[in-house]
Design a protein around this motif. Structure first.
Motif, PDB file in Angstrom:
ATOM      1  N   THR A 223       0.952  -0.926  -0.713  1.00  0.00           N
ATOM      2  CA  THR A 223       0.450   0.548  -0.077  1.00  0.00           C
ATOM      3  C   THR A 223       0.798   1.413  -0.118  1.00  0.00           C
ATOM      4  OG1 THR A 223       0.002   0.644   2.144  1.00  0.00           O
ATOM      5  CG2 THR A 223      -1.702  -1.428   1.342  1.00  0.00           C
ATOM      6  N   ARG A 257       6.846  10.697  -1.322  1.00  0.00           N
ATOM      7  CA  ARG A 257       6.018  11.125  -0.057  1.00  0.00           C
ATOM      8  C   ARG A 257       7.011  11.442   0.558  1.00  0.00           C
ATOM      9  NH1 ARG A 257       1.656  10.318   3.781  1.00  0.00           N
ATOM     10  NH2 ARG A 257       1.746   8.093   2.973  1.00  0.00           N
ATOM     11  N   TRP A 281      -3.712   3.151 -14.452  1.00  0.00           N
ATOM     12  CA  TRP A 281      -3.878   4.573 -14.580  1.00  0.00           C
ATOM     13  C   TRP A 281      -2.855   4.982 -13.371  1.00  0.00           C
ATOM     14  CZ3 TRP A 281      -3.508   2.593  -9.456  1.00  0.00           C
ATOM     15  CH2 TRP A 281      -3.979   1.208  -8.903  1.00  0.00           C
TER      16      TRP A 281
ATOM     17  N   ASP B  72      -9.892  -0.863 -19.956  1.00  0.00           N
ATOM     18  CA  ASP B  72      -9.688  -1.384 -18.896  1.00  0.00           C
ATOM     19  C   ASP B  72     -10.512  -1.581 -17.821  1.00  0.00           C
ATOM     20  OD1 ASP B  72      -6.732  -0.385 -19.335  1.00  0.00           O
ATOM     21  OD2 ASP B  72      -7.368   1.016 -19.338  1.00  0.00           O
ATOM     22  N   ILE B  73     -10.089  -2.093 -16.870  1.00  0.00           N
ATOM     23  CA  ILE B  73     -11.197  -2.698 -15.430  1.00  0.00           C
ATOM     24  C   ILE B  73     -11.225  -1.594 -14.594  1.00  0.00           C
ATOM     25  CG2 ILE B  73     -12.372  -4.436 -13.952  1.00  0.00           C
ATOM     26  CD1 ILE B  73     -11.222  -6.125 -15.937  1.00  0.00           C
ATOM     27  N   ASP B  74     -11.875  -0.661 -14.676  1.00  0.00           N
ATOM     28  CA  ASP B  74     -11.966   0.264 -13.633  1.00  0.00           C
ATOM     29  C   ASP B  74     -11.170  -0.918 -12.805  1.00  0.00           C
ATOM     30  OD1 ASP B  74     -12.450   2.194 -11.157  1.00  0.00           O
ATOM     31  OD2 ASP B  74     -13.710   3.031 -12.426  1.00  0.00           O
ATOM     32  N   PRO B  75     -10.451   0.356 -11.668  1.00  0.00           N
ATOM     33  CA  PRO B  75      -9.679  -0.524 -10.196  1.00  0.00           C
ATOM     34  C   PRO B  75     -10.964   0.052  -9.481  1.00  0.00           C
ATOM     35  CG  PRO B  75      -8.587   1.670 -10.795  1.00  0.00           C
ATOM     36  CD  PRO B  75      -9.045   1.397 -12.195  1.00  0.00           C
ATOM     37  N   THR B 223      -7.532   8.262 -14.503  1.00  0.00           N
ATOM     38  CA  THR B 223      -6.367   7.838 -14.493  1.00  0.00           C
ATOM     39  C   THR B 223      -5.261   8.611 -13.354  1.00  0.00           C
ATOM     40  OG1 THR B 223      -5.100   8.518 -15.909  1.00  0.00           O
ATOM     41  CG2 THR B 223      -5.866   6.610 -16.629  1.00  0.00           C
ATOM     42  N   GLU B 224      -3.987   8.343 -13.573  1.00  0.00           N
ATOM     43  CA  GLU B 224      -3.463  10.111 -12.587  1.00  0.00           C
ATOM     44  C   GLU B 224      -3.283  10.606 -13.309  1.00  0.00           C
ATOM     45  OE1 GLU B 224       0.649  11.442 -10.964  1.00  0.00           O
ATOM     46  OE2 GLU B 224      -0.238  10.663 -13.308  1.00  0.00           O
ATOM     47  N   GLU B 225      -2.700  10.136 -15.073  1.00  0.00           N
ATOM     48  CA  GLU B 225      -2.416  10.956 -15.590  1.00  0.00           C
ATOM     49  C   GLU B 225      -3.074  12.102 -16.084  1.00  0.00           C
ATOM     50  OE1 GLU B 225      -0.549   9.101 -18.681  1.00  0.00           O
ATOM     51  OE2 GLU B 225      -0.216  10.604 -19.883  1.00  0.00           O
ATOM     52  N   ILE B 250      -7.238   8.100  -7.181  1.00  0.00           N
ATOM     53  CA  ILE B 250      -5.898   8.273  -8.645  1.00  0.00           C
ATOM     54  C   ILE B 250      -6.314   9.365  -8.761  1.00  0.00           C
ATOM     55  CG2 ILE B 250      -5.745   6.844 -10.104  1.00  0.00           C
ATOM     56  CD1 ILE B 250      -7.287   4.548  -9.360  1.00  0.00           C
ATOM     57  N   LEU B 253      -4.143  12.359  -7.237  1.00  0.00           N
ATOM     58  CA  LEU B 253      -2.659  12.512  -6.732  1.00  0.00           C
ATOM     59  C   LEU B 253      -2.226  13.269  -8.580  1.00  0.00           C
ATOM     60  CD1 LEU B 253      -2.154   8.470  -7.253  1.00  0.00           C
ATOM     61  CD2 LEU B 253      -1.324  10.229  -5.399  1.00  0.00           C
ATOM     62  N   ARG B 257       0.292  16.874  -8.260  1.00  0.00           N
ATOM     63  CA  ARG B 257       1.436  16.681  -8.785  1.00  0.00           C
ATOM     64  C   ARG B 257       1.111  17.775  -9.588  1.00  0.00           C
ATOM     65  NH1 ARG B 257       3.318  14.093 -13.856  1.00  0.00           N
ATOM     66  NH2 ARG B 257       1.518  13.034 -13.905  1.00  0.00           N
ATOM     67  N   ARG B 260       2.066  20.960  -8.022  1.00  0.00           N
ATOM     68  CA  ARG B 260       3.039  21.183  -7.642  1.00  0.00           C
ATOM     69  C   ARG B 260       4.481  22.094  -8.894  1.00  0.00           C
ATOM     70  NH1 ARG B 260       4.198  16.353  -5.102  1.00  0.00           N
ATOM     71  NH2 ARG B 260       3.613  16.459  -3.228  1.00  0.00           N
ATOM     72  N   PRO B 280      -7.782   0.374   0.073  1.00  0.00           N
ATOM     73  CA  PRO B 280      -7.161   0.085   1.486  1.00  0.00           C
ATOM     74  C   PRO B 280      -6.023   0.954   1.098  1.00  0.00           C
ATOM     75  CG  PRO B 280      -7.702  -1.883   0.095  1.00  0.00           C
ATOM     76  CD  PRO B 280      -8.627  -0.859  -0.058  1.00  0.00           C
ATOM     77  N   TRP B 281      -5.229   0.324   0.072  1.00  0.00           N
ATOM     78  CA  TRP B 281      -4.113   1.021  -0.568  1.00  0.00           C
ATOM     79  C   TRP B 281      -3.958   2.230  -0.749  1.00  0.00           C
ATOM     80  CZ3 TRP B 281      -4.630   2.849  -5.442  1.00  0.00           C
ATOM     81  CH2 TRP B 281      -5.927   1.988  -5.923  1.00  0.00           C
ATOM     82  N   LEU B 282      -4.617   3.174  -0.857  1.00  0.00           N
ATOM     83  CA  LEU B 282      -4.100   4.604  -1.679  1.00  0.00           C
ATOM     84  C   LEU B 282      -5.660   5.672  -0.679  1.00  0.00           C
ATOM     85  CD1 LEU B 282      -3.015   7.050  -2.303  1.00  0.00           C
ATOM     86  CD2 LEU B 282      -4.445   6.546  -3.973  1.00  0.00           C
ATOM     87  N   ASN B 286      -3.373  10.295   4.053  1.00  0.00           N
ATOM     88  CA  ASN B 286      -1.999   9.815   3.981  1.00  0.00           C
ATOM     89  C   ASN B 286      -1.212  11.129   2.513  1.00  0.00           C
ATOM     90  OD1 ASN B 286      -2.171   8.515   5.789  1.00  0.00           O
ATOM     91  ND2 ASN B 286      -2.105   6.430   4.480  1.00  0.00           N
TER      92      ASN B 286
END
Lengths: 340, 340
Positions: A223, A257, A281, B72-75, B223-225, B250, B253, B257, B260, B280-282, B286
DNA sequence: AGAGTCTTCCAAAGCGCTTTGGTCTTTTTG
DNA sequence: CAAAAAGACCAAAGCGCTTTGGAAGACTCT
């Protein structure tokens, strides 16, 4: 429209119609054409329930899905699934996910095999001497392991990537760049892939007379938060690493980070290489400092696993051949010479 | 061990044994106990293929999985699946994923219904007047829509979150903080959830005499991009927004960026609120600046959908009731008063 | 005591397909 | 030219369950 009706309207027996449709030889070509034609015209589709009762074949591949309130499905799963699904579609296969208590998957495996619910299964995220592999092997259902499970006295079919080689190369590059204190932020080290990666890294270091200190390796679930924590722990040591290899892009987010929080920079103070499973993604080239990676599309692996499963179901593939895919090392801006 | 053998060794007819096991009333309690006991002792399990041929019930719920090389399958799917699987496990349901060409899912729906391959299906990521919903509704198989599909002249059962309310609240907060130029980085605006979010935001702005300028709303896959690009586009305008609402963590993120990269800060120059599906992973807390979110666990939704599907299969739930879950607004450090 | 009612169980008919073990022609073979 | 082989088709027996339509015996009721 069922077989009975169709055969009745063709003035043929069910036997002949069935055989014509399933490509058996003992039927006149002319008759076959008539049958196939009529079937198509009337949109006849054999009832799968009946067929599977008669043949035992289901046209489905199975996956036992560990679940539970505290069990998180790996986000990689969805990418693997994309590949698997893509292949499965083109071969008229469905995928059945059988949820199981994460601590008792055996019952579920036994059930789906005993009930002939699927023609084949695949196993992912294997550990050394993984019980699921042994179980499925004795149960005698066709299967493919995605990854590897070391420590058996028998062979089994698997598709894996060269995790050891990938991290060996990554570490070697870092060492060549002058780094002497490397660290590893790994996934759960009960899983084979993590063990292999660590081994690869150690081997590369040993070749230069270096070692991976105990305090320089972390093993956590992948994670963002764990990446952050691991990085902080590593970088706040008295002798912090100057380079980190990281097992996932998601954890790398946390690493970046942490580096920033500590007022450090990449690659000035720290070089970073991560493993990239190729998510659509989240791309390493888009990190604020483009991330060097060991890259291997998990999606392609999914397609390959499906392909092999299909081959095994139809008897085209046999034996216990394991295949290991090479991993690309893609160098981007996140690595540089060791700080002096 | 099949029914025949079991009934033979109990000196009972298959009928009676079957009924005893399936809880029918016309069997002596004493006999039932004997039967149930013997069944357990010999590990008898009715063959599902046979049962489904006889009853048409499969014990499986279905999902048509759009696939294709460029699909793409959605996360989010994996989290939804966690919840669904968790519930399904406790009710002995399996999930079958039927991969389909993303551009022709209808064929697949028709197939799985005609073949009685599953007892119920769910539909996710619906669009307005979504053809799948209309199709499944006429096909007559039990179903639940995860999300909503507006624009039908019939009702249907769904479980959705209050996307409109969530973004209404988020925007209202931002306005209260003095922001006048808000922007929205949304998901694919062909999907209902995105439309609802935009609507909620517009409503909140309108209430204060403001509007969402055309150049202040982006609609992209999450997506992040894309988050990065959208943010750059927004912030490099002549009249950049001072606050952004973003449809996914996502994408956030990427927004962070971009901010910044442009030498700006959150929340000093830009306030940011994102929707959090609870991965759980993002985690939003945080983010380098803890992210304010509209939060709703997609995992819980998965469990709820499974629960409702099970209820519909067993006839406990009927009708076309739609339910809409409230969304929490969680304020963290990423929002502040508008820059003066 | 005879008619009706439960209670408890059973034989057999599906469900819709595949496959075994033929039969009846037609063709090949020694 | 008779015998063997091959070709084309079929009836019926599964696969293992559920369910229909009784039936036998025990009980109740008038």
């Amino acid at each position: 429209m069922n077989l009975k009706q169709l055969s009745h309207m063709l003035a043929l027996s069910q036997t002949t119609v069935s055989r014509a449709l399933n490509g058996y030889p003992e039927v006149n070509e002319e008759t076959r054409r008539r049958v196939v034609d009529a079937a198509k015209r009337h949109g006849y589709r054999p009832n799968p329930s009946a067929r599977r009762l008669a043949t035992g074949k289901t046209g489905m591949i199975g996956y036992v899905l560990p679940t539970g309130a505290s069990v998180d499905i790996d986000p990689h799963f969805v990418e693997f699934l994309s590949g698997l699904g893509d292949y499965a579609r083109s071969h008229e296969l469905d995928l059945v996910l059988s949820p199981a208590d994460a601590d008792d998957q055996e019952t579920t495996y036994r059930r789906i095999v005993a009930n002939r619910q699927v023609d084949a299964v695949y196993i992912s995220s294997p550990r050394p001497a993984d019980r699921r592999v042994a179980l499925v092997n004795t149960l005698g259902i066709p299967f493919i392991v995605h990854g590897r499970s070391d420590g058996f006295d028998f062979d089994y079919p698997f598709t894996d990537i060269d995790n050891e080689g990938a991290f060996h190369e990554a570490a070697r590059l870092l060492v060549q760049l002058g780094h002497r204190r490397l660290a590893l932020i790994n996934g759960d080290d009960r899983e084979t892939f993590a063990i292999h990666r660590e081994r690869g890294m150690r081997r590369a270091l040993a070749a230069s007379g270096l070692a991976l200190g105990e305090r320089h390796v972390c093993s956590v679930t992948m994670t963002e938060e764990n990446g952050y924590r691991a990085a902080r722990r590593l970088l706040e040591q008295s002798e912090p690493p100057t380079a980190i290899a990281c097992s996932s892009l998601i954890m790398s987010l946390g690493v970046v980070r942490a580096v920033r929080d500590l007022g450090l920079t990449i690659p000035g103070d720290l070089s970073l290489i991560a493993h990239d499973d190729v998510f659509p993604w989240l791309k390493p080239e888009n990190f604020s400092v483009p991330l060097s990676t060991t890259r291997s599309s998990i999606r392609l692996a999914g397609a390959r696993v499906a392909e092999r499963l299909a081959a095994r179901i139809s008897g085209l593939e046999e034996g216990a051949r394991g295949e290991v895919w090479p991993v690309d090392l893609v160098v981007r801006g996140s690595v540089a010479g060791a700080p002096t």
